[in-house]
Design a protein around this motif. Structure first.
Motif, short mmCIF file in Angstrom:
data_model
loop_
_atom_site.label_atom_id
_atom_site.label_comp_id
_atom_site.label_asym_id
_atom_site.label_seq_id
_atom_site.Cartn_x
_atom_site.Cartn_y
_atom_site.Cartn_z
N ASN A 176 0.83 -1.20 0.00
CA ASN A 176 0.00 0.00 0.00
C ASN A 176 0.87 1.26 0.00
N ASN A 183 1.21 3.78 -3.19
CA ASN A 183 0.89 5.20 -3.06
C ASN A 183 2.09 6.05 -3.48
N ALA A 184 3.28 5.65 -2.98
CA ALA A 184 4.49 6.42 -3.30
C ALA A 184 4.66 6.48 -4.82
N ILE A 205 4.23 14.31 -4.94
CA ILE A 205 3.45 15.56 -4.85
C ILE A 205 3.31 16.06 -3.41
N GLN A 227 -9.61 10.81 1.18
CA GLN A 227 -8.58 11.13 0.20
C GLN A 227 -8.36 12.61 0.34
N ILE A 251 -7.39 15.13 -6.71
CA ILE A 251 -6.28 14.16 -6.79
C ILE A 251 -6.85 12.76 -6.96
N GLY A 255 -7.38 7.76 -8.74
CA GLY A 255 -8.21 6.62 -8.35
C GLY A 255 -7.98 6.20 -6.90
N GLY A 256 -8.64 5.12 -6.48
CA GLY A 256 -8.46 4.63 -5.11
C GLY A 256 -9.71 4.82 -4.27
N GLY A 258 -9.57 5.27 -0.77
CA GLY A 258 -9.33 6.03 0.46
C GLY A 258 -9.34 5.11 1.68
N LEU A 259 -9.29 3.78 1.45
CA LEU A 259 -9.29 2.85 2.59
C LEU A 259 -7.90 2.35 2.92
N GLY A 260 -7.01 2.44 1.91
CA GLY A 260 -5.68 1.82 2.05
C GLY A 260 -4.95 2.20 3.33
N LEU A 261 -4.82 3.50 3.59
CA LEU A 261 -4.02 3.92 4.75
C LEU A 261 -4.72 3.61 6.06
N SER A 289 6.94 12.75 0.50
CA SER A 289 6.38 12.26 1.76
C SER A 289 7.25 11.16 2.33
N PHE A 348 6.60 8.04 4.93
CA PHE A 348 5.74 7.25 5.82
C PHE A 348 6.65 6.33 6.62
P1 ADP Z 1 -6.26 5.09 -1.75
O1 ADP Z 1 -6.54 3.65 -1.62
O2 ADP Z 1 -7.38 5.88 -2.32
O3 ADP Z 1 -4.93 5.45 -2.34
P2 ADP Z 1 -5.08 5.67 0.77
O4 ADP Z 1 -5.73 5.57 2.09
O5 ADP Z 1 -4.00 4.72 0.47
O6 ADP Z 1 -6.25 5.59 -0.27
O7 ADP Z 1 -4.56 7.14 0.59
C1 ADP Z 1 -5.42 8.22 0.92
C2 ADP Z 1 -4.96 9.50 0.30
O8 ADP Z 1 -3.74 9.92 0.92
C3 ADP Z 1 -4.61 9.40 -1.17
O9 ADP Z 1 -5.77 9.53 -1.97
C4 ADP Z 1 -3.70 10.60 -1.34
O10 ADP Z 1 -4.45 11.77 -1.45
C5 ADP Z 1 -2.95 10.63 -0.01
N1 ADP Z 1 -1.64 9.94 -0.10
C6 ADP Z 1 -1.32 8.71 0.34
N2 ADP Z 1 -0.03 8.43 0.13
C7 ADP Z 1 0.51 9.51 -0.48
C8 ADP Z 1 1.82 9.84 -0.96
N3 ADP Z 1 2.84 8.99 -0.86
N4 ADP Z 1 1.99 11.07 -1.51
C9 ADP Z 1 0.96 11.95 -1.61
N5 ADP Z 1 -0.29 11.69 -1.18
C10 ADP Z 1 -0.53 10.50 -0.62
#
Ligand code: ADP
Length: 482
Positions: A254, A258-259, A293, A309, A314, A319-320, A322-325, A349, A351
């Motif tokens: 995840n 995202n990265a 970004i 999100q 964005i 896409g996505g 918004g549950l991943g994190l 960023s 993490f």
């Molecule tokens: P999704 O499954 O939609 O990617 P996440 O929970 O993984 O949802 O991420 C939520 C939001 O956090 C993303 O839509 C993005 O806006 C922001 N985000 C996550 N990781 C990054 C990153 N590495 N750089 C910039 N924005 C990020």
């Protein structure tokens, strides 16, 4: 308090009921509030506290001694009005003049009512949550079957079709099904996690093989975008660990997806350290850095919330769900760790997260190093933030030899040596630079020692750095003494 200390005029302004009685319970005085609450009219004589407060009777219905009811601690009890209706009351009894007692009470019916309402609402919400979670679990499960059906048939077709246009379309269907499966998995994980039905597996696996697998699965996508990808595992990280391999991979996937998704130039890096050890438990610390970004400071707080999100435009582009994190955070916490994000808009960023895993008994070390490395790693992080930006200000303020200057040098040296222990040469070099800024006007031997130290850090020469460090500390202590 004495009975004659109760000024009836003032007592009539009190928000509580004030009832004075003799030791046989017969009421001799009530303030205005008590008369109103109990429905006594203007006179309270002839009434008895035992008929107002049944809690003042024992189990057999006999009056308890007033003396025994005296307490500093208010009790929530029932109070009866003259017309036999009742209300909840918070009451306290204390002794007044000899033979007299005062009962002070507050009608708390409204408070009790609200408490009940809140508790009922809480139960309703819980019930609704349970129904929703079960529904989501069922629906996602049901969705998986047809998606897998389409996916299977598409792959069958792909193996026989030769027309390039058809292959293109079938590949698109295959990709869409895979995306759909990922979304279904996220929703399923999320609903299981919120319902507390999620359990972690615990199996032995090779950590470095797992990281190789993660690296391989992301390399092509990262390279396709023309980005650099660095993966480094600190040597202290054990080869074999016991934990939930799939879920660790899921967390890394995840963060790395995202990265990759949010970076178009520069690099993505994954670093892994061992930061603590207690018995056969080891804390691993992961850092995923990108030069993408970035995220606005104000948005950082919503990052780990479900369905969030940070920017709708964005998410439309990338896409996505918004549950991943949110899932990632919950998984990390289930593994006993924490996850943080530092980010700067348009710069990138970072993490970082920690997890606790087990090591098999043959890999166990003798001593716990929780205190050493765990705390010190935080110190590195803190210290990194403290690193001076430029040397003019620092040099001007901290002239070599002052108590503050020496203690700052010692502090930075200890961070430096810790980075060296953790093989983090890049940061060690930063600390060497920061020490150099504090010895500008030091005697020649100290400046030479700093130079040596920095050169050896650059050469990543562990033994020499340790030697230089010892030498440096000796100079400092000689200087302090002499
Ligand atoms: P999704 O499954 O939609 O990617 P996440 O929970 O993984 O949802 O991420 C939520 C939001 O956090 C993303 O839509 C993005 O806006 C922001 N985000 C996550 N990781 C990054 C990153 N590495 N750089 C910039 N924005 C990020």
């Amino acid at each position: 308090m004495k009975l004659d200390a109760i000024n009836p005029e003032i007592a009539d302004y009190a928000l509580e009921m004030i009832i004075v009685c003799k030791d046989d319970g017969s009421i001799t005085y009530t303030n205005k509030k008590a008369r109103k609450e109990l429905g006594y009219g203007d006179e309270s004589e002839g009434h008895n506290v035992y008929s107002v407060f049944p809690a003042f009777l024992d189990d057999t219905g006999h009056p308890k001694k007033m003396e025994d009811l005296v307490s500093d601690d208010p009790k929530d009890i029932i109070a009866y009005r003259v017309n036999k209706t009742l209300f909840h009351c918070r009451a306290v009894v204390f002794k007044s003049n000899p033979g007299f007692f005062v009962v002070m009470g507050l009608n708390i019916s409204q408070e009790e009512f609200l408490k009940r309402e809140i508790s009922n609402a809480g139960e309703e919400v819980q019930e609704a949550d349970k129904v929703k979670t079960e529904f989501v679990a069922n629906v996602t499960h049901e969705l998986r079957t047809p998606v897998n059906g389409i996916l299977g048939s598409t792959r069958d077709l792909l193996s026989v079709v030769t027309d390039s246009e058809q292959i293109k379309k079938l590949t698109l269907i295959e990709k869409s099904c895979e995306n759909m499966n990922n979304i279904i998995s996220s929703i399923l994980d999320f609903s299981k996690l919120s319902a507390g039905k999620f359990t972690l597996e615990s199996r032995e696996f090779n950590f470095r093989d797992m990281i190789d697998y993660v690296k391989e699965s992301h390399s092509s996508r990262i390279n396709e975008k023309g980005l650099n990808f660095f993966v480094s595992i600190s040597p202290e990280v054990p080869d074999v660990i016991i934990g939930d391999e799939l879920r660790i991979v899921q967390i890394l996937n995840n963060l790395l997806s995202n990265a990759t998704k949010f970076t178009s130039v520069g690099k993505i890096a994954l670093e892994i350290f061992k930061t603590a050890r207690v018995g056969n438990k080891v804390e691993l610390f992961f850092i995923v850095v990108d030069s993408g970004i970035g995220i606005e400071k104000a948005d950082l707080s919503k990052l780990f919330k479900s369905f969030s999100q940070v920017d709708a435009s964005i998410s439309r582009n990338f896409g996505g769900t918004g549950l991943g994190l949110n899932i990632t955070k919950q998984l990390v916490e289930m593994m006993g760790g924490v996850i943080e994000c530092e980010s700067e808009k348009n710069k990138g960023s970072t993490f970082s997260f920690s997890i606790w895993v087990e090591v098999p008994s043959e890999e166990e070390e003798e001593e716990d190093d929780f205190d050493d490395v765990g705390e010190d790693f935080e110190a590195i992080e803190e210290a990194e933030e403290e690193l001076p930006e430029g040397n003019e200000e620092e040099g001007g303020i901290k002239a070599f030899g002052s108590e503050e200057n020496i203690s700052e040098i010692e502090k930075r040296l200890s961070k430096l040596i810790l980075c060296v222990e953790m093989q983090n040469w890049e940061r060690a070099e930063m600390f060497a630079d920061s020490v150099k800024q504090l010895v500008d006007n030091a005697p020649k031997e100290v400046r030479t020692a700093t130079l040596h130290l920095k050169m050896n850090v650059q050469k990543e020469n562990y033994d020499k750095v340790v030697e230089d460090y010892g030498q440096f500390l000796k100079y400092l202590s000689d200087y302090k003494e002499g």
